[in-house]
Design a protein around this motif. Sequence first.
Motif, PDB file in Angstrom:
ATOM      1  N   VAL A   1      -7.821  -1.206  -8.142  1.00  0.00           N
ATOM      2  CA  VAL A   1      -7.823   0.078  -7.442  1.00  0.00           C
ATOM      3  C   VAL A   1      -9.256   0.609  -7.465  1.00  0.00           C
ATOM      4  O   VAL A   1      -9.866   0.711  -8.527  1.00  0.00           O
ATOM      5  CB  VAL A   1      -6.869   1.085  -8.125  1.00  0.00           C
ATOM      6  N   THR A   2      -9.776   0.948  -6.293  1.00  0.00           N
ATOM      7  CA  THR A   2     -11.122   1.501  -6.173  1.00  0.00           C
ATOM      8  C   THR A   2     -11.041   2.808  -5.402  1.00  0.00           C
ATOM      9  O   THR A   2     -10.498   2.836  -4.289  1.00  0.00           O
ATOM     10  CB  THR A   2     -12.051   0.521  -5.426  1.00  0.00           C
ATOM     11  N   ALA A   3     -11.550   3.882  -5.987  1.00  0.00           N
ATOM     12  CA  ALA A   3     -11.523   5.196  -5.343  1.00  0.00           C
ATOM     13  C   ALA A   3     -12.923   5.596  -4.915  1.00  0.00           C
ATOM     14  O   ALA A   3     -13.904   5.306  -5.613  1.00  0.00           O
ATOM     15  CB  ALA A   3     -10.949   6.239  -6.295  1.00  0.00           C
ATOM     16  N   GLU A   4     -13.012   6.257  -3.768  1.00  0.00           N
ATOM     17  CA  GLU A   4     -14.282   6.752  -3.243  1.00  0.00           C
ATOM     18  C   GLU A   4     -14.090   8.193  -2.788  1.00  0.00           C
ATOM     19  O   GLU A   4     -12.987   8.594  -2.434  1.00  0.00           O
ATOM     20  CB  GLU A   4     -14.744   5.910  -2.052  1.00  0.00           C
ATOM     21  N   ALA A   5     -15.188   8.952  -2.775  1.00  0.00           N
ATOM     22  CA  ALA A   5     -15.143  10.339  -2.330  1.00  0.00           C
ATOM     23  C   ALA A   5     -16.363  10.651  -1.491  1.00  0.00           C
ATOM     24  O   ALA A   5     -17.426  10.053  -1.675  1.00  0.00           O
ATOM     25  CB  ALA A   5     -15.093  11.283  -3.527  1.00  0.00           C
TER      26      ALA A   5
ATOM     27  N   GLN B   1     -20.463   2.199   2.809  1.00  0.00           N
ATOM     28  CA  GLN B   1     -20.170   0.977   3.563  1.00  0.00           C
ATOM     29  C   GLN B   1     -19.630  -0.086   2.619  1.00  0.00           C
ATOM     30  O   GLN B   1     -20.053  -0.181   1.477  1.00  0.00           O
ATOM     31  CB  GLN B   1     -21.431   0.458   4.253  1.00  0.00           C
ATOM     32  N   ALA B   2     -18.698  -0.864   3.110  1.00  0.00           N
ATOM     33  CA  ALA B   2     -18.090  -1.919   2.275  1.00  0.00           C
ATOM     34  C   ALA B   2     -19.081  -3.015   2.011  1.00  0.00           C
ATOM     35  O   ALA B   2     -19.942  -3.298   2.774  1.00  0.00           O
ATOM     36  CB  ALA B   2     -16.860  -2.472   2.977  1.00  0.00           C
TER      37      ALA B   2
ATOM     38  N   ALA C   1      -5.069   3.498   6.567  1.00  0.00           N
ATOM     39  CA  ALA C   1      -5.861   3.167   7.756  1.00  0.00           C
ATOM     40  C   ALA C   1      -7.029   2.292   7.334  1.00  0.00           C
ATOM     41  O   ALA C   1      -7.613   2.498   6.270  1.00  0.00           O
ATOM     42  CB  ALA C   1      -6.372   4.435   8.440  1.00  0.00           C
ATOM     43  N   ASP C   2      -7.376   1.338   8.143  1.00  0.00           N
ATOM     44  CA  ASP C   2      -8.517   0.425   7.980  1.00  0.00           C
ATOM     45  C   ASP C   2      -8.703  -0.121   6.558  1.00  0.00           C
ATOM     46  O   ASP C   2      -9.819  -0.235   6.066  1.00  0.00           O
ATOM     47  CB  ASP C   2      -9.811   1.020   8.528  1.00  0.00           C
ATOM     48  N   GLY C   3      -7.610  -0.471   5.904  1.00  0.00           N
ATOM     49  CA  GLY C   3      -7.692  -1.077   4.572  1.00  0.00           C
ATOM     50  C   GLY C   3      -7.784  -0.090   3.420  1.00  0.00           C
ATOM     51  O   GLY C   3      -7.968  -0.487   2.278  1.00  0.00           O
ATOM     52  N   TYR C   4      -7.663   1.210   3.702  1.00  0.00           N
ATOM     53  CA  TYR C   4      -7.746   2.248   2.672  1.00  0.00           C
ATOM     54  C   TYR C   4      -6.544   3.176   2.784  1.00  0.00           C
ATOM     55  O   TYR C   4      -5.884   3.259   3.815  1.00  0.00           O
ATOM     56  CB  TYR C   4      -9.018   3.094   2.846  1.00  0.00           C
ATOM     57  N   TYR C   5      -6.316   3.905   1.694  1.00  0.00           N
ATOM     58  CA  TYR C   5      -5.343   4.994   1.685  1.00  0.00           C
ATOM     59  C   TYR C   5      -6.158   6.283   1.573  1.00  0.00           C
ATOM     60  O   TYR C   5      -6.909   6.462   0.615  1.00  0.00           O
ATOM     61  CB  TYR C   5      -4.369   4.852   0.517  1.00  0.00           C
ATOM     62  N   TYR C   6      -6.024   7.159   2.572  1.00  0.00           N
ATOM     63  CA  TYR C   6      -6.772   8.411   2.635  1.00  0.00           C
ATOM     64  C   TYR C   6      -5.881   9.560   2.190  1.00  0.00           C
ATOM     65  O   TYR C   6      -4.745   9.685   2.670  1.00  0.00           O
ATOM     66  CB  TYR C   6      -7.256   8.676   4.061  1.00  0.00           C
TER      67      TYR C   6
ATOM     68  N   VAL D   1      -8.840   5.437  -1.196  1.00  0.00           N
ATOM     69  CA  VAL D   1      -8.618   4.452  -2.251  1.00  0.00           C
ATOM     70  C   VAL D   1      -8.278   3.107  -1.610  1.00  0.00           C
ATOM     71  O   VAL D   1      -7.505   3.046  -0.657  1.00  0.00           O
ATOM     72  CB  VAL D   1      -7.449   4.901  -3.173  1.00  0.00           C
ATOM     73  N   SER D   2      -8.848   2.051  -2.155  1.00  0.00           N
ATOM     74  CA  SER D   2      -8.453   0.709  -1.726  1.00  0.00           C
ATOM     75  C   SER D   2      -7.667   0.063  -2.864  1.00  0.00           C
ATOM     76  O   SER D   2      -7.950   0.308  -4.040  1.00  0.00           O
ATOM     77  CB  SER D   2      -9.674  -0.147  -1.360  1.00  0.00           C
ATOM     78  N   VAL D   3      -6.689  -0.732  -2.497  1.00  0.00           N
ATOM     79  CA  VAL D   3      -5.834  -1.401  -3.482  1.00  0.00           C
ATOM     80  C   VAL D   3      -5.730  -2.871  -3.094  1.00  0.00           C
ATOM     81  O   VAL D   3      -5.414  -3.200  -1.953  1.00  0.00           O
ATOM     82  CB  VAL D   3      -4.420  -0.774  -3.516  1.00  0.00           C
ATOM     83  N   GLU D   4      -6.021  -3.737  -4.060  1.00  0.00           N
ATOM     84  CA  GLU D   4      -5.910  -5.175  -3.830  1.00  0.00           C
ATOM     85  C   GLU D   4      -5.079  -5.798  -4.939  1.00  0.00           C
ATOM     86  O   GLU D   4      -5.303  -5.529  -6.114  1.00  0.00           O
ATOM     87  CB  GLU D   4      -7.294  -5.824  -3.811  1.00  0.00           C
ATOM     88  N   LYS D   5      -4.135  -6.637  -4.523  1.00  0.00           N
ATOM     89  CA  LYS D   5      -3.340  -7.384  -5.492  1.00  0.00           C
ATOM     90  C   LYS D   5      -3.879  -8.806  -5.558  1.00  0.00           C
ATOM     91  O   LYS D   5      -4.236  -9.385  -4.538  1.00  0.00           O
ATOM     92  CB  LYS D   5      -1.870  -7.429  -5.058  1.00  0.00           C
ATOM     93  N   ALA D   6      -3.922  -9.358  -6.762  1.00  0.00           N
ATOM     94  CA  ALA D   6      -4.328 -10.753  -6.948  1.00  0.00           C
ATOM     95  C   ALA D   6      -3.412 -11.356  -8.010  1.00  0.00           C
ATOM     96  O   ALA D   6      -3.167 -10.742  -9.038  1.00  0.00           O
ATOM     97  CB  ALA D   6      -5.780 -10.836  -7.384  1.00  0.00           C
ATOM     98  N   LEU D   7      -2.911 -12.538  -7.724  1.00  0.00           N
ATOM     99  CA  LEU D   7      -2.004 -13.189  -8.660  1.00  0.00           C
ATOM    100  C   LEU D   7      -2.575 -14.560  -9.019  1.00  0.00           C
ATOM    101  O   LEU D   7      -2.842 -15.373  -8.140  1.00  0.00           O
ATOM    102  CB  LEU D   7      -0.612 -13.343  -8.037  1.00  0.00           C
TER     103      LEU D   7
END
Length: 186
Positions: free
Chosen positions: A163-167, A185-186, A121-126, A88-94
């Motif tokens: 929040v973006t999830a990948e499998a 790939q990103a 790791a590498d910008g993601y939560y595994y 999962v990647s998580v980005e905050k924007a204000l």
Amino acid sequence: MKKKTVTLALIAALLAICAVGTTAYFTDRGTAKNIITTGGVKIDLIETAAIDGENVPFEDVVGVMPGSEVSKIVEVKNIGESDAYIRVSVEKALALAEGREGEVDLSLVTLDFNTEAWTEADGYYYYNSPLKPNETTAPLFTAVSFSADMGNLYQNSSLTVNVTAEATQVANNGASALTAAGWPQA
């Protein structure tokens, strides 16, 4: 001479007929259809909030004050047919309110990441374990906290947590989510 020519022609024709008959004994034809079906990897991103002790679908929150905490529970469910590794990647924007200018400090907004079940790791939560079909991960985080140090600059601003999830499949794909080779790939 004509008899020899006719005789040779008959012998040649007879040999040709025998050769065709022999060829029929040594040839064959058949068709086989092979179907190979791959497994299915499919996930659902679940965002809920704990309100009065009950998890309900997350809805946008208005009127959050500095020093407060908002319930936001993020989980991933495997709705496919095969075991899956999850990241999962998580980005905050204000976005500051109209007419406000200044440098935004995103460190004033924190998420309570679950570092026991997830590895960053590498910008993601595994997710640390393969996720079986119909199972749901432990929450990635359960709350968004707003620092008491947020000043007037942040009045009427809007925070977005993307929040973006990948499998990817578990079968034949490394020993863990961190070593799997099938990530998009990103």
